[in-house]
Design a protein around this motif. Structure first.
Motif, PDB file in Angstrom:
ATOM      1  N   ILE A   1      16.975  -9.657  -4.430  1.00  0.00           N
ATOM      2  CA  ILE A   1      16.117 -10.502  -3.608  1.00  0.00           C
ATOM      3  C   ILE A   1      16.917 -11.344  -2.627  1.00  0.00           C
ATOM      4  CG2 ILE A   1      14.368 -10.720  -5.419  1.00  0.00           C
ATOM      5  CD1 ILE A   1      15.388 -13.653  -5.786  1.00  0.00           C
ATOM      6  N   ILE A   2      16.205 -11.800  -1.602  1.00  0.00           N
ATOM      7  CA  ILE A   2      16.654 -12.909  -0.778  1.00  0.00           C
ATOM      8  C   ILE A   2      15.776 -14.096  -1.156  1.00  0.00           C
ATOM      9  CG2 ILE A   2      16.950 -13.831   1.541  1.00  0.00           C
ATOM     10  CD1 ILE A   2      18.840 -11.532   0.932  1.00  0.00           C
ATOM     11  N   LEU A   3      16.388 -15.159  -1.632  1.00  0.00           N
ATOM     12  CA  LEU A   3      15.666 -16.364  -2.019  1.00  0.00           C
ATOM     13  C   LEU A   3      15.961 -17.443  -0.979  1.00  0.00           C
ATOM     14  CD1 LEU A   3      15.157 -17.742  -5.558  1.00  0.00           C
ATOM     15  CD2 LEU A   3      15.851 -19.316  -3.765  1.00  0.00           C
ATOM     16  N   GLU A   4      14.918 -17.871  -0.298  1.00  0.00           N
ATOM     17  CA  GLU A   4      15.060 -18.834   0.806  1.00  0.00           C
ATOM     18  C   GLU A   4      14.300 -20.109   0.470  1.00  0.00           C
ATOM     19  OE1 GLU A   4      12.737 -18.408   4.545  1.00  0.00           O
ATOM     20  OE2 GLU A   4      14.710 -18.123   5.459  1.00  0.00           O
ATOM     21  N   ILE A   5      14.948 -21.252   0.640  1.00  0.00           N
ATOM     22  CA  ILE A   5      14.336 -22.542   0.322  1.00  0.00           C
ATOM     23  C   ILE A   5      14.438 -23.466   1.530  1.00  0.00           C
ATOM     24  CG2 ILE A   5      14.398 -24.560  -1.190  1.00  0.00           C
ATOM     25  CD1 ILE A   5      15.546 -22.817  -3.370  1.00  0.00           C
ATOM     26  N   ARG A   6      13.320 -24.086   1.869  1.00  0.00           N
ATOM     27  CA  ARG A   6      13.297 -25.014   2.995  1.00  0.00           C
ATOM     28  C   ARG A   6      12.607 -26.313   2.584  1.00  0.00           C
ATOM     29  NH1 ARG A   6      14.645 -22.697   7.834  1.00  0.00           N
ATOM     30  NH2 ARG A   6      14.722 -20.410   7.870  1.00  0.00           N
TER      31      ARG A   6
ATOM     32  N   LYS B   1      21.363 -14.442  -1.629  1.00  0.00           N
ATOM     33  CA  LYS B   1      21.008 -13.094  -2.065  1.00  0.00           C
ATOM     34  C   LYS B   1      21.406 -12.982  -3.524  1.00  0.00           C
ATOM     35  CE  LYS B   1      21.896  -8.179  -1.174  1.00  0.00           C
ATOM     36  NZ  LYS B   1      22.591  -7.209  -0.300  1.00  0.00           N
ATOM     37  N   ILE B   2      20.468 -12.513  -4.364  1.00  0.00           N
ATOM     38  CA  ILE B   2      20.742 -12.359  -5.790  1.00  0.00           C
ATOM     39  C   ILE B   2      20.682 -10.873  -6.119  1.00  0.00           C
ATOM     40  CG2 ILE B   2      20.079 -12.991  -8.121  1.00  0.00           C
ATOM     41  CD1 ILE B   2      18.761 -15.479  -7.032  1.00  0.00           C
TER      42      ILE B   2
END
Length: 303
Positions: free
Chosen positions: A73-78, A117-118
């Motif tokens: 996954i791509i983990l995106e936090i804003r 990226k995990i």
């Protein structure tokens, strides 16, 4: 067991990138970077192959959802509502998920300042229910009077996709290349390595300048575009479902408040489970197994 077609495609793409990196390694000026890239790609390939050999035997027919559950996954936090405190909260969440990934034996790679990226077995299947709005109630370190603030951050969990998942017609793409700014030395400033990609049917724009190599930025930009288009498609499908079905599978799109972290009361409340979890300092260190297991049980029993 035969390797699934989607996995063959991913591995072939990794092999192609390894071959390109080996070619670059012949240049003494780029050798160190190339060898690091080769090592990273070979680790990623090894994890994918190992995940396949450890899969349970069973039906040879597999749903698209189950295939996606295996993906990286791509983990995106804003940071959302709350100004500077929201930004700090987003950073704390990114650290929490990084720690969780490490406890699972997964690999974590930075993808800019707000995303990681995990890579590992079944990453998307475990973390897909984390998508949504995470609310925090605490006294910020920047608050001199001790007043409690409420802030939010959004979490996006996007499976790593290939062209077989979201087909993109090359004629619908408009590429632009420019010089990246900021740190990175002469190469970054003098070579047009940064990429701007426009998807003409929707006007979606993606930029990528993290890498010093233009081809790597092209690959990343295309990957980001696929993920954005996939997320839009998921939101469209969810909006078309009946209200009852949406309530059953409300898995935390970006506009949903899914969880509250109350530091003063040492409590984390997951609003979908309607359940409280205590010892918040331990949870923030990545101890999420109890929450994630509860969400998987809730939603996968209804599938």
């Amino acid at each position: 067991m035969d390797t699934p077609e989607y996995l063959k495609t991913v591995i072939e793409e990794i092999d192609k990138k390894i071959a390109e990196a080996k070619t670059v390694a012949s240049d003494p000026a780029m050798a160190d970077l190339a060898h690091e890239e080769i090592k990273r790609l070979e680790e990623e390939k090894s994890l994918l192959l190992n995940s396949q050999t450890r899969e349970d035997t069973g039906s040879t027919e597999e749903s698209t959802d189950n295939q996606l559950d295996r993906r990286n996954i791509i983990l995106e936090i804003r940071g959302a509502a709350g100004g500077e405190e929201a930004k700090l909260w987003g950073e704390d969440l990114l650290r929490m998920y990084t720690r969780y990934a490490q406890t699972q034996g997964w690999k974590v790679y930075p993808e800019g300042s707000q995303a990681i990226k995990i890579v590992g077995r079944g990453v998307y299947g475990k973390l897909k229910y984390e998508a949504g709005v995470h609310r925090v109630q605490r006294v910020p370190v920047t608050e001199a009077s001790g007043r409690v603030h409420t802030s939010t951050a959004t979490v996006a969990v996007l499976p790593e996709l290939e062209d077989v998942d979201i087909h993109i017609d090359p004629s619908d793409l408009e590429w632009d290349f420019f010089r990246a700014g900021g740190h990175g030395g002469q190469n970054v400033n003098k070579v047009s390595s940064a990429v701007r990609l426009v998807y003409k049917p929707t006007g979606t724009v993606v930029t990528c300048s993290e890498e010093r190599d233009q081809s790597k930025n092209r690959d990343k930009a295309l990957s980001k575009l696929r993920q954005l288009l996939w997320e839009l498609e998921q939101e469209r499908q969810l909006s078309e479902m009946t209200a009852e079905r949406r309530n059953q599978i409300g898995t935390g799109m970006r506009n949903e408040k899914i969880r509250t972290y109350n530091f003063l009361q040492d409590r984390v409340t997951d609003h979908r489970l309607n359940e409280n979890f205590h010892n918040i300092s331990v949870i923030m260190e990545g101890k999420l197994n109890e929450i994630i297991a509860g969400l998987q049980k809730k939603y996968e029993e209804k599938a």
